[in-house]
Design a protein around this motif. Structure first.
Motif, PDB file in Angstrom:
ATOM      1  N   PRO A   1     -43.182  30.359  64.830  1.00 26.85           N
ATOM      2  CA  PRO A   1     -42.676  29.572  65.953  1.00 26.85           C
ATOM      3  C   PRO A   1     -41.988  28.293  65.470  1.00 26.85           C
ATOM      4  O   PRO A   1     -42.366  27.704  64.439  1.00 26.85           O
ATOM      5  N   ALA A   2     -40.997  27.862  66.218  1.00 25.56           N
ATOM      6  CA  ALA A   2     -40.263  26.633  65.873  1.00 25.56           C
ATOM      7  C   ALA A   2     -40.753  25.478  66.744  1.00 25.56           C
ATOM      8  O   ALA A   2     -41.378  25.688  67.786  1.00 25.56           O
ATOM      9  N   ASN A   3     -40.445  24.263  66.271  1.00 22.67           N
ATOM     10  CA  ASN A   3     -40.716  23.029  67.025  1.00 22.67           C
ATOM     11  C   ASN A   3     -42.168  22.928  67.479  1.00 22.67           C
ATOM     12  O   ASN A   3     -42.464  22.732  68.663  1.00 22.67           O
TER      13      ASN A   3
ATOM     14  N   ILE B   1     -51.222  21.561  72.344  1.00 25.20           N
ATOM     15  CA  ILE B   1     -50.332  22.000  71.249  1.00 25.20           C
ATOM     16  C   ILE B   1     -49.254  22.888  71.869  1.00 25.20           C
ATOM     17  O   ILE B   1     -49.554  23.828  72.609  1.00 25.20           O
ATOM     18  N   SER B   2     -47.985  22.611  71.556  1.00 21.51           N
ATOM     19  CA  SER B   2     -46.876  23.391  72.128  1.00 21.51           C
ATOM     20  C   SER B   2     -45.952  23.869  71.018  1.00 21.51           C
ATOM     21  O   SER B   2     -45.956  23.336  69.911  1.00 21.51           O
ATOM     22  N   TRP B   3     -45.141  24.923  71.360  1.00 21.71           N
ATOM     23  CA  TRP B   3     -44.194  25.500  70.393  1.00 21.71           C
ATOM     24  C   TRP B   3     -43.131  26.303  71.143  1.00 21.71           C
ATOM     25  O   TRP B   3     -43.261  26.568  72.337  1.00 21.71           O
ATOM     26  N   GLU B   4     -42.081  26.658  70.451  1.00 22.81           N
ATOM     27  CA  GLU B   4     -41.073  27.572  71.025  1.00 22.81           C
ATOM     28  C   GLU B   4     -41.482  28.995  70.689  1.00 22.81           C
ATOM     29  O   GLU B   4     -41.766  29.301  69.528  1.00 22.81           O
TER      30      GLU B   4
ATOM     31  N   TYR C   1     -50.160  34.669  68.969  1.00 22.37           N
ATOM     32  CA  TYR C   1     -50.114  33.462  68.138  1.00 22.37           C
ATOM     33  C   TYR C   1     -51.526  33.079  67.679  1.00 22.37           C
ATOM     34  O   TYR C   1     -52.507  33.309  68.406  1.00 22.37           O
ATOM     35  N   ILE C   2     -51.617  32.521  66.479  1.00 29.07           N
ATOM     36  CA  ILE C   2     -52.868  31.936  65.966  1.00 29.07           C
ATOM     37  C   ILE C   2     -52.657  30.428  65.883  1.00 29.07           C
ATOM     38  O   ILE C   2     -51.815  29.957  65.102  1.00 29.07           O
ATOM     39  N   VAL C   3     -53.373  29.678  66.736  1.00 24.88           N
ATOM     40  CA  VAL C   3     -53.244  28.210  66.752  1.00 24.88           C
ATOM     41  C   VAL C   3     -54.364  27.640  65.884  1.00 24.88           C
ATOM     42  O   VAL C   3     -55.552  27.858  66.160  1.00 24.88           O
TER      43      VAL C   3
ATOM     44  N   SER D   1     -46.318  32.850  75.516  1.00 25.17           N
ATOM     45  CA  SER D   1     -47.002  31.556  75.617  1.00 25.17           C
ATOM     46  C   SER D   1     -46.266  30.494  74.811  1.00 25.17           C
ATOM     47  O   SER D   1     -45.701  30.761  73.740  1.00 25.17           O
ATOM     48  N   THR D   2     -46.317  29.257  75.341  1.00 27.90           N
ATOM     49  CA  THR D   2     -45.670  28.118  74.651  1.00 27.90           C
ATOM     50  C   THR D   2     -46.638  26.950  74.474  1.00 27.90           C
ATOM     51  O   THR D   2     -46.235  25.889  74.000  1.00 27.90           O
ATOM     52  N   MET D   3     -47.934  27.137  74.829  1.00 21.66           N
ATOM     53  CA  MET D   3     -48.837  25.982  74.802  1.00 21.66           C
ATOM     54  C   MET D   3     -50.278  26.464  74.654  1.00 21.66           C
ATOM     55  O   MET D   3     -50.622  27.567  75.098  1.00 21.66           O
ATOM     56  N   TYR D   4     -51.070  25.630  74.001  1.00 22.26           N
ATOM     57  CA  TYR D   4     -52.511  25.859  73.942  1.00 22.26           C
ATOM     58  C   TYR D   4     -53.204  24.509  74.153  1.00 22.26           C
ATOM     59  O   TYR D   4     -52.785  23.481  73.591  1.00 22.26           O
ATOM     60  N   LYS D   5     -54.267  24.520  74.976  1.00 21.05           N
ATOM     61  CA  LYS D   5     -55.028  23.293  75.237  1.00 21.05           C
ATOM     62  C   LYS D   5     -56.440  23.477  74.700  1.00 21.05           C
ATOM     63  O   LYS D   5     -57.093  24.487  74.999  1.00 21.05           O
ATOM     64  N   TYR D   6     -56.899  22.457  73.916  1.00 22.65           N
ATOM     65  CA  TYR D   6     -58.258  22.468  73.375  1.00 22.65           C
ATOM     66  C   TYR D   6     -58.975  21.234  73.913  1.00 22.65           C
ATOM     67  O   TYR D   6     -58.453  20.122  73.878  1.00 22.65           O
ATOM     68  N   ARG D   7     -60.197  21.450  74.430  1.00 25.37           N
ATOM     69  CA  ARG D   7     -60.932  20.342  75.032  1.00 25.37           C
ATOM     70  C   ARG D   7     -62.246  20.145  74.289  1.00 25.37           C
ATOM     71  O   ARG D   7     -62.964  21.114  74.018  1.00 25.37           O
ATOM     72  N   ASP D   8     -62.536  18.878  73.945  1.00 29.61           N
ATOM     73  CA  ASP D   8     -63.775  18.547  73.240  1.00 29.61           C
ATOM     74  C   ASP D   8     -64.161  17.135  73.671  1.00 29.61           C
ATOM     75  O   ASP D   8     -63.403  16.174  73.458  1.00 29.61           O
ATOM     76  N   GLU D   9     -65.356  17.030  74.335  1.00 29.52           N
ATOM     77  CA  GLU D   9     -65.794  15.730  74.873  1.00 29.52           C
ATOM     78  C   GLU D   9     -66.117  14.732  73.770  1.00 29.52           C
ATOM     79  O   GLU D   9     -66.245  13.531  74.031  1.00 29.52           O
ATOM     80  N   THR D  10     -66.190  15.206  72.511  1.00 27.51           N
ATOM     81  CA  THR D  10     -66.701  14.320  71.453  1.00 27.51           C
ATOM     82  C   THR D  10     -65.618  13.479  70.818  1.00 27.51           C
ATOM     83  O   THR D  10     -65.912  12.422  70.257  1.00 27.51           O
ATOM     84  N   PHE D  11     -64.352  13.963  70.867  1.00 26.54           N
ATOM     85  CA  PHE D  11     -63.370  13.145  70.134  1.00 26.54           C
ATOM     86  C   PHE D  11     -62.706  12.131  71.066  1.00 26.54           C
ATOM     87  O   PHE D  11     -62.463  12.409  72.237  1.00 26.54           O
ATOM     88  N   PRO D  12     -62.465  10.918  70.496  1.00 26.21           N
ATOM     89  CA  PRO D  12     -61.908   9.827  71.305  1.00 26.21           C
ATOM     90  C   PRO D  12     -60.417  10.038  71.559  1.00 26.21           C
ATOM     91  O   PRO D  12     -59.789  10.889  70.936  1.00 26.21           O
ATOM     92  N   PRO D  13     -59.831   9.264  72.504  1.00 29.47           N
ATOM     93  CA  PRO D  13     -58.399   9.373  72.787  1.00 29.47           C
ATOM     94  C   PRO D  13     -57.572   9.085  71.533  1.00 29.47           C
ATOM     95  O   PRO D  13     -57.982   8.354  70.629  1.00 29.47           O
TER      96      PRO D  13
END
Length: 964
Positions: free
Chosen positions: A679-681, A694-697, A711-713, A733-745
């Motif tokens: 994937p590009a970009n 995380i996003s990509w073309e 895809y393997i992210v 698909s062009t995006m993947y979202k990962y959520r983790d309450e432990t890491f700060p902004p």
């Protein structure tokens, strides 16, 4: 002038309704001829006198105040003029009528329960066929036929194999004329039950059966009836002896009728019907004999013969039984004589005479009909006559010459030739041919002069004079005789002739023996005549199609000569032959082809080309070997993309240029392979608190290389060692979202995105840094847990204030919204609430409702009952633009007073339902659509019982069908 034998319009069989307001019958007959024919008519062989009720309009016979007693019969038309007479075929005139039943009361019929009974119809006088039905108690309640009851359409009687108490009542026979549609009702016949006990079981007795011999014309529908009385009710079965019942045959009326449509000769044979019950069985056999009317295979044509010639006519016809033949001359039977012979449709008359002239007819007939064909025989008689135009002939020195002599005469005349006063005697140089032509071999100057042909027969004589000149032979020279040119060049062909100067010469150019059309060749050809005996042909900007053999033809009144020159055109090669894909792999394809024409310049190389759904037209391919030389007829295309559909073609080149491509090969798909394009970009950022976005073309389908692409992210926080890997299975698909309450902004992550398919894992993109979401303080939801949720919803086109709200019961997290409008977009939000108040609303979601179901119910329900089955048909429901498409129908069957006990779904506007015996049934139909069930049809009510069965008669009372 004659009587035409090819345009004789003959009368046809006719049926005239006696109760018709038009009291005239017309039998048609028309023949063409000059002089105009005179007509007469016969009825049953007797001449019709055209007076009183009979009159003629042209050849048509008009019968006024027609009656069956005076006018029923077979009619035949005769047309005649001074050239002869012809007869038409027979035409049967019948009369349609229906009398009345006798007014006398009919005696009652009393039988035991379980006994069989036959109720006689005894129809009134009628013509032609009539149809029978029976009314039970009162009109319009008709007796329904089933395995226990049968109405014969031959006798008209009603047969009940086993009487039940429900049969008690009054029965009326209704007959209908099939031509006039007139109907009459018989007096009622009461049916009662005896009180002296029940009838015990007994074996079947066949009361209705077809004749022992059933003649049938090919193409009609044959109906065989078979019905038996018995207790229990007998079962009827059919078979064909020494064969199978035709597949097209149908069983009607609970198998009491065998119906064979479009009967053919091979359907002839012996058929058996068998009636059986537990007490025994009985059978009946009868023979179907299929016959055919005569039909012409060959007919006779008009003939003109010389007196004394032989006439030979032959007519042939097919038919079963095989037709016999007879002959008519001028409407009268022709009998064998010394000169006249008639055998199996052949007529031979030896040495015809003037008295044999006239109109002849061949009649082919069998017991079922006769057909006529006609032709005129003319006997010619005339003295010899020559054309008045003078005959002048020019011969070529040293060549043969023919002098024709073709007078018009009948009979054929005797012919002699003379030169001057001397009769010409045949010799080695001068011959008299069979057609009276004089042939002079190796003409010389001494042959010039006048030749006289004399013809004579018994009616007279005539002479023709031919003047003969002998001239020098003509010679022609075409140069150059062979020339080679390249496409686009020009060439000149020069044609020079030497000929007798007293004769004019005309030139014609030909290409491959076909005349050259200068107007159609777009200015490529130019014709110039430099002098009287020389012409040039210039070919400008020559094309490949102009190659071939050019001919120059020179013609005088004495001779025609020609010469040829060959023009070869060099040009780019023609298209190669069929391209075959010999082997296909993931990135290579081995191709083979056959070489095309080289157009006189050797092929130096081939280019391989391909196209796919992803290419812009045809693309030139890399090959192995490279280049592909002109002596090769196979090569490998390389650097193809895996799992892509390709077509291939081949283009040849030579020293002059590149030719047209071959036809495309069949389409093939390369084999699958592990993906190689990443994937590009790859980037990311934003999102909600504690989210890594995380996003990509996406990778184009052209480079996915196989099934199961995804895809393997992979990602890890900066400074950590292990990678987290997540699979995204959608190729788009062009995006993947990962959520983790432990890491700060704004936590930095190393991110890379790889590819995979069913063949394995491909490479990863380069590593980039992506930050988690920025975050922020959430709104205060208030103390305590939510007590419930409120769902707000409104149409996309409405203001927020006009929306609707609905609360859950307790902490439920789902809800069904009802009462929405069809085919509308809705905005929906959810917010929690507790005793303190409401929390913030969720992000609005959109949902679109489906179109409403169709409001038009199924209409025009038509149904037919056979036994316990009902065949149902209705008009298809057509959805409006704002309604859901119809995907099928639901048929509901219920017994009166009960809930639906049978539901059937069908995708066609028809159904067959099985009705249990006993009771009144209601049938309704709804259309099915994506938006739900449509409006319900009107009701159809069917009354059945082990005794009474009440049906609306479809044939007579279609307007009275109960629809609710």
């Amino acid at each position: 002038s004659s009587l035409s034998s090819t345009s004789f319009r003959e009368p046809h069989d006719a049926v005239f309704a006696l109760d018709s307001e038009e009291k005239k019958v017309m039998m048609s007959c028309e023949a063409r001829g000059n002089p105009v024919p005179v007509y007469s008519w016969f009825i049953n062989g007797t001449v019709v006198e055209t007076e009183n009720r009979y009159s003629l309009i042209d050849g048509n016979l008009i019968i006024t105040n027609a009656s069956e007693t005076a006018d029923y019969g077979r009619y035949q038309c005769k047309a005649e003029n001074s050239y002869g007479t012809v007869l038409s075929r027979d035409a049967l005139l019948q009369f349609a009528y229906l009398g009345s039943f006798s007014g006398r009361m009919r005696g009652g019929v009393s039988v035991r329960e379980g006994q069989g009974v036959v109720l006689m119809c005894t129809p009134p006088p009628h013509s032609p066929e009539i149809m029978y039905s029976w009314v039970f108690n009162e009109f319009p309640l008709f007796v329904a036929e089933d395995s226990r009851r049968f109405i014969s359409q031959v006798t008209g009687n009603l047969y009940v194999s086993k009487v039940q108490p429900s049969d008690v009542g009054s029965y009326i026979c209704l007959v209908k004329n099939t031509v006039t549609n007139a109907r009459v009702l018989s007096p009622p016949t009461p049916l009662t039950l005896r009180t002296d006990g029940l009838m015990g079981e007994y074996e079947p007795k066949i009361e209705v059966h077809f004749p022992l011999s059933v003649p049938a014309a090919r193409g009609v529908t044959v109906r065989l009836e078979c019905f038996a009385l018995g207790n229990p009710v007998p079962t009827i079965t059919w078979r064909k002896m020494n064969g199978n019942i035709p597949k097209k045959a149908r069983l009607r009326k609970s198998q009491a009728v065998l119906e064979i449509p479009n009967v053919q000769l091979e359907d002839s044979g012996t058929y058996e019907c068998k009636a059986e019950n537990p007490r025994g069985g009985t059978a009946f056999k009868g023979h179907i004999q299929v016959y055919t009317f005569p039909q012409w295979i060959s007919t006779i044509n008009d003939s003109q013969l010389d007196s004394g010639d032989q006439l030979h006519w032959e007519c042939k016809a097919t038919g079963k039984p095989r037709p016999t033949y007879r002959w008519l001359r001028n409407g009268e039977p022709l009998t064998p004589q010394s000169r006249v012979e008639m055998v199996n449709g052949e007529l031979i008359i030896q040495k015809v005479q003037q008295a044999d002239s006239g109109m002849y007819q061949c009649v082919a007939e069998n017991k079922y009909g006769a057909i006529y064909c006609s032709a005129e025989l003319k006997i010619l008689a005339s003295p010899p006559v020559f054309s008045p135009n003078p005959v002048r002939l020019i011969a070529t020195l040293g060549k043969d010459m023919l002098l024709g002599c073709r007078p018009r005469a009948s009979p054929k005349p005797r012919v002699t030739w003379r030169r001057g006063d001397r009769r010409i005697q045949p010799s080695r140089r001068i011959m008299l041919l069979r057609n009276n032509t004089l042939r002079i071999i190796n003409s010389t100057r001494s042959d010039e002069g006048n030749y006289v042909c004399r013809a004579e027969n018994q009616f007279g004589s005539a002479e023709m004079t031919a003047m003969l000149w002998v001239k020098e032979a003509m010679r022609v020279d075409l140069s150059p005789s062979r020339v080679e040119v390249t496409v686009g060049e020009s060439v000149v062909l020069s044609c020079r002739v030497s000929h007798d100067p007293s004769l004019d010469v005309a030139f014609q150019w030909l290409l491959n023996q076909q005349p050259l059309n200068f107007q159609q060749e777009g200015g490529h050809f130019e014709y110039t005549q430099t002098q009287s005996s020389t012409v040039d042909l210039m070919i400008r900007s020559i094309l490949l199609k102009h190659a071939g053999k050019y001919g120059c033809r020179a013609q005088t009144s004495a001779d025609t000569v020609s010469a040829e020159a060959e023009v070869l055109v060099r040009g780019p090669p023609g298209p190669p032959g069929v391209v075959i894909v010999e082997e296909i792999k993931d990135t290579t394809a081995t191709l083979s082809w056959s070489g095309g024409v080289d157009n006189h310049s050797p092929i130096s190389s081939y280019n391989l080309q391909a196209r796919s759904p992803f290419s812009l037209g045809w693309q030139t391919l890399r090959t192995d070997p490279e280049p592909v030389t002109g002596d090769m007829e196979s090569a490998m295309a390389v650097e193809l993309n895996p799992w892509v559909d390709y077509e291939f073609r081949v283009v040849a080149s030579n020293a002059i240029g590149t030719g047209d491509p071959s036809a495309p090969s069949r389409g093939v798909r390369t084999k699958e392979a592990v993906p190689s394009v990443v994937p590009a970009n790859v980037s990311g950022g934003n999102g909600r608190r504690h989210e890594l976005v995380i996003s990509w073309e996406p990778v184009s389908e052209e480079f996915q290389n196989g099934e199961g692409f995804g895809y393997i992210v992979a990602f890890r926080a900066n400074g950590t060692r292990g990678w987290k890997e997540k699979m995204v299975t959608s190729a788009d698909s062009t995006m993947y979202k990962y959520r983790d309450e432990t890491f700060p902004p704004l936590t930095p992550f190393e991110v890379k995105v790889g590819v995979y398919n069913n063949k394995g894992d491909g490479p990863f993109s380069g590593v980039v840094t992506v930050y988690s979401a920025e975050g922020g303080e959430p709104p205060n939801p208030g103390p305590g847990r939510p007590r419930g949720y409120e769902v707000s919803y409104r149409k996309d086109s409405e203001q927020e204030e006009s929306g609707n709200r609905k609360k859950t019961v307790g902490n439920e997290t789902s809800m069904v919204l009802t009462g929405l409008e069809g085919n509308s977009m809705y905005l929906i939000t959810v917010r929690g609430f507790n005793s303190i108040g409401q929390g913030p609303a969720s992000t609005a979601s959109t949902a679109k409702t489906k179109k409403d179901p169709p409001v038009q119910p199924p209409a025009n329900l038509v149904w037919i009952q056979e036994g316990t089955n009902v065949s149902l048909n209705w008009d298809p429901v057509k959805s409006k633009d704002n309604e859901s498409d119809v995907i099928g129908y639901k048929v509901l069957l219920s017994q009166e007073g009960r809930v639906h006990n049978q539901v059937m779904r069908t995708i066609t506007p028809s159904a067959v339902l099985s009705l249990p015996e006993g009771g009144t049934y209601i049938i309704e139909v709804r259309a099915l659509s994506e938006g739900g069930e449509g409006a319900i049809s009107s009701q159809v009510r069917v009354l059945t019982s082990s005794g009474k069965t009440r049906l609306w008669n479809i044939t007579f009372l279609s307007a009275l069908v109960s629809l609710g």
